[in-house]
Structure formats: structure tokens, C-alpha cells
Motif scaffolding. Structure first.
Motif, mmCIF file in Angstrom:
data_model
loop_
_atom_site.group_PDB
_atom_site.id
_atom_site.type_symbol
_atom_site.label_atom_id
_atom_site.label_comp_id
_atom_site.label_asym_id
_atom_site.label_seq_id
_atom_site.Cartn_x
_atom_site.Cartn_y
_atom_site.Cartn_z
ATOM 1 N N ALA A 26 -10.377 34.913 -9.001
ATOM 2 C CA ALA A 26 -10.414 36.254 -8.294
ATOM 3 C C ALA A 26 -10.460 37.214 -9.323
ATOM 4 O O ALA A 26 -9.811 37.169 -10.517
ATOM 5 N N GLU A 27 -11.464 38.187 -9.359
ATOM 6 C CA GLU A 27 -11.286 39.511 -10.027
ATOM 7 C C GLU A 27 -10.081 40.370 -9.805
ATOM 8 O O GLU A 27 -9.875 41.182 -8.661
ATOM 9 N N LEU A 28 -9.092 40.084 -10.932
ATOM 10 C CA LEU A 28 -7.882 40.837 -10.250
ATOM 11 C C LEU A 28 -7.870 42.379 -10.570
ATOM 12 O O LEU A 28 -6.882 42.948 -10.326
ATOM 13 N N ILE A 29 -8.753 42.952 -11.753
ATOM 14 C CA ILE A 29 -8.774 44.264 -11.879
ATOM 15 C C ILE A 29 -9.122 45.141 -10.615
ATOM 16 O O ILE A 29 -8.461 46.123 -10.524
ATOM 17 N N THR A 86 -8.202 43.291 -3.996
ATOM 18 C CA THR A 86 -7.058 43.480 -3.593
ATOM 19 C C THR A 86 -6.041 42.334 -3.666
ATOM 20 O O THR A 86 -4.869 42.325 -3.442
ATOM 21 N N PHE A 87 -6.530 41.407 -4.325
ATOM 22 C CA PHE A 87 -5.559 40.341 -4.721
ATOM 23 C C PHE A 87 -4.609 40.313 -5.886
ATOM 24 O O PHE A 87 -5.118 41.237 -6.730
ATOM 25 N N GLN A 88 -3.755 39.974 -5.625
ATOM 26 C CA GLN A 88 -2.622 40.056 -6.891
ATOM 27 C C GLN A 88 -2.425 38.736 -7.582
ATOM 28 O O GLN A 88 -2.668 37.789 -6.909
ATOM 29 N N TYR A 89 -1.947 38.612 -8.716
ATOM 30 C CA TYR A 89 -1.709 37.578 -9.344
ATOM 31 C C TYR A 89 -1.037 36.523 -8.612
ATOM 32 O O TYR A 89 -0.919 35.263 -8.301
ATOM 33 N N ASP A 90 0.415 37.066 -8.335
ATOM 34 C CA ASP A 90 1.465 36.404 -7.647
ATOM 35 C C ASP A 90 2.117 36.980 -6.635
ATOM 36 O O ASP A 90 2.729 37.925 -6.709
#
Length: 138
Positions: free
Chosen positions: A103-106, A109-113
Motif C-alpha cells: 500500500a502507498e502509505l504516504i 487511507t491505510f496505516q501501517y498498523d
């Protein structure tokens, strides 16, 4: 909690079961042997809906035994890719190809954890393993 009202706060995450968009989409794709891109670099605590039900019933009937804040979540920290692979293995005829993607985390809407640790008291009230709960949903 600060109001003084006798209450419980139940925190759950990523409830999985029929009617949940991600779960329904994943199950359909797996059963149709599709190629599925699933995030491998983000984590969450999938919670089978039947596990949530098993934990909520005693919380209502034995209210005083529970702390004010309870995490009712599956006890697995998984990526969506890992969950997809797990479910694919549980389905006898599924031959879907699961492709791990990041996922493109920058700008996402997704966060790492987003995983949660279940409250210890939940272990006293859940009746099956995470895998058994998940298998029941299939």
C-alpha cells in the motif's frame, strides 16, 4: 468514562463475516479463482463476527466481571495478504492467485498498523481458536 455513567467501551476491529464488504469481496474472488492483489505491508486485527458474538453475550450477562474498556478482536495481527492466503487454504476448491502488493502509505487511507491486542478477559469467553471461528464463516 469521565461522565461517571456505568458503561463499557467495546473496541473491535475489521469484523469479518457475511455482509462485510472486504470479506464478501475476498470470498467471492477466492471462489472464482481470481488473481487478487492484497496489501502485504499493512496490518490489522481481523475479528470473525462469531467471535465478537461469543464475547459480547457474557459481557451483557456478567457485566461486572468486565473492565470499562474491552478490546474484542481476533488474536492475530495479520496483513490482508496473510488473511487472504489463510482463507484460500481453508477453501477446498479455491485456486486463486494472491499477489502481495504494498500500500502507498504516504497518501493512502491505510496505516501501517491498525491492529489491537485483545483484552485478556476475552480469552475466558471465546470458545474456539481464531482459525475455527474463521472456518465457520466459510
Amino acid at each position: 468514562l469521565e461522565s461517571g455513567i456505568d458503561s463499557k467501551i467495546v473496541r473491535t476491529a475489521a469484523v469479518q463475516g457475511k455482509g462485510a464488504k472486504f470479506f464478501d469481496w475476498l470470498l467471492n474472488a477466492l471462489k472464482n479463482n481470481a488473481e487478487i492483489d492484497l496489501f502485504a505491508n499493512t496490518y490489522f486485527s481481523p475479528t470473525p463476527q462469531n467471535l465478537l458474538n461469543d464475547a459480547l453475550v457474557p459481557m451483557i450477562t456478567d457485566y461486572a466481571a468486565f473492565p470499562n474498556i474491552v478490546h474484542v478482536v481476533g488474536n492475530k495481527r495479520l496483513s490482508r495478504c496473510s488473511l487472504g492466503q489463510m482463507i484460500c487454504q481453508m477453501l477446498a476448491n479455491a485456486k486463486a492467485e494472491i499477489v502481495p502488493v504494498d500500500a502507498e502509505l504516504i497518501s493512502s487511507t491505510f496505516q501501517y498498523d491498525l491492529s489491537l491486542v485483545p483484552s485478556p478477559i476475552i480469552e475466558n469467553y471465546t470458545k474456539k481458536s481464531f482459525h475455527q471461528y474463521l472456518k465457520e464463516l466459510l
